[in-house]
Design a protein around this motif. Structure first.
Motif, PDB file in Angstrom:
ATOM      1  N   THR A   1       0.833  -1.207   0.000  1.00 27.14           N
ATOM      2  CA  THR A   1       0.000   0.000   0.000  1.00 27.14           C
ATOM      3  C   THR A   1       0.864   1.252   0.000  1.00 27.14           C
ATOM      4  OG1 THR A   1      -1.771  -1.170   1.151  1.00 27.14           O
ATOM      5  CG2 THR A   1      -1.812   1.237   1.264  1.00 27.14           C
ATOM      6  N   ALA A   2       1.944   1.248   0.778  1.00 27.32           N
ATOM      7  CA  ALA A   2       2.853   2.398   0.829  1.00 27.32           C
ATOM      8  C   ALA A   2       3.590   2.589  -0.492  1.00 27.32           C
ATOM      9  CB  ALA A   2       3.849   2.223   1.974  1.00 27.32           C
ATOM     10  N   LEU A   3       3.883   1.486  -1.181  1.00 29.01           N
ATOM     11  CA  LEU A   3       4.643   1.574  -2.433  1.00 29.01           C
ATOM     12  C   LEU A   3       3.792   1.984  -3.630  1.00 29.01           C
ATOM     13  CD1 LEU A   3       7.033  -1.500  -2.256  1.00 29.01           C
ATOM     14  CD2 LEU A   3       7.637   0.917  -2.114  1.00 29.01           C
ATOM     15  N   ASP A   4       2.495   1.750  -3.575  1.00 33.38           N
ATOM     16  CA  ASP A   4       1.644   2.040  -4.738  1.00 33.38           C
ATOM     17  C   ASP A   4       1.846   3.451  -5.290  1.00 33.38           C
ATOM     18  OD1 ASP A   4       0.609  -0.529  -4.814  1.00 33.38           O
ATOM     19  OD2 ASP A   4      -1.251  -0.008  -3.769  1.00 33.38           O
ATOM     20  N   PRO A   5       1.736   4.514  -4.468  1.00 37.71           N
ATOM     21  CA  PRO A   5       1.937   5.846  -5.042  1.00 37.71           C
ATOM     22  C   PRO A   5       3.386   6.113  -5.445  1.00 37.71           C
ATOM     23  CG  PRO A   5       1.526   6.005  -2.674  1.00 37.71           C
ATOM     24  CD  PRO A   5       1.311   4.567  -3.071  1.00 37.71           C
ATOM     25  N   VAL A   6       4.332   5.516  -4.749  1.00 36.57           N
ATOM     26  CA  VAL A   6       5.745   5.708  -5.086  1.00 36.57           C
ATOM     27  C   VAL A   6       6.030   5.113  -6.461  1.00 36.57           C
ATOM     28  CG1 VAL A   6       8.124   5.118  -4.436  1.00 36.57           C
ATOM     29  CG2 VAL A   6       6.481   5.799  -2.667  1.00 36.57           C
TER      30      VAL A   6
END
Length: 178
Positions: free
Chosen positions: A55-60
């Protein structure tokens, strides 16, 4: 030249009048890295799908893809031809990088995510260095949008911070002796 003048930080004036041949090589090298970095980020995103890390990596990962497109647009603005084979080298290098020993033969090691986050952080740091170089060139080259480069630099800093937070967290989980 005295020691003091050799150790000063390069100012914008040192970047005036860039050499198109070397700039083309430089930007194509960054495109190779951007291609490898995006592939690495997507791979890590897939392996972490459904978790907090995913979830944290999705926008990155979405931003890393946008950054690669920004690099291609900047290259077009500067009239720098894209060397497609170089992007292919980046893609292949990332795939080959997955073959490294990780203490497991057929499945992912708990250490894999830590190492992939470290590789991703290094990629973001390299990207930021490229944006910084272009930002300095923008002082004397109206084809480069200084504000856009400032935004790309800030975004790289935010990406680095998210990746580093998760790298530290995961390294602590994996390497801490219980």
């Amino acid at each position: 030249m005295n020691v003091r003048s050799r150790t000063r930080t390069a100012g914008p004036h040192l970047f005036a009048g860039s050499r198109p041949d070397l700039l083309a090589i430089y930007l194509n090298d960054h495109l190779t890295g951007a291609t490898a970095g995006l592939e690495r980020a997507r791979h890590l995103q897939r392996t972490a799908q459904g978790s907090e890390l995913g979830t944290a990596l999705d926008p990155v990962v979405a931003e890393i893809a946008e950054d690669r497109e920004s690099l291609l647009e900047i290259m077009r603005d500067l009239g720098v031809p894209v060397r497609r084979y170089r992007a292919g080298v980046g893609w292949a290098a990332e795939k080959a990088g997955r073959l490294k020993g990780n203490g497991r033969l057929l499945r992912r090691s708990p250490l894999s995510t830590v190492l992939e986050l470290e590789a991703l952080r290094l990629g973001v740091e390299g990207k930021a260095a490229g944006w910084q170089t272009l930002r300095r060139l923008a002082v004397g080259d109206t084809r480069l949008d200084a504000r856009r480069l400032d935004d790309l630099l800030e975004r790289a800093r935010r990406q680095r911070d998210v990746i580093e937070e998760w790298r530290i967290r995961r390294a602590g989980q994996v390497l801490r002796q219980e």
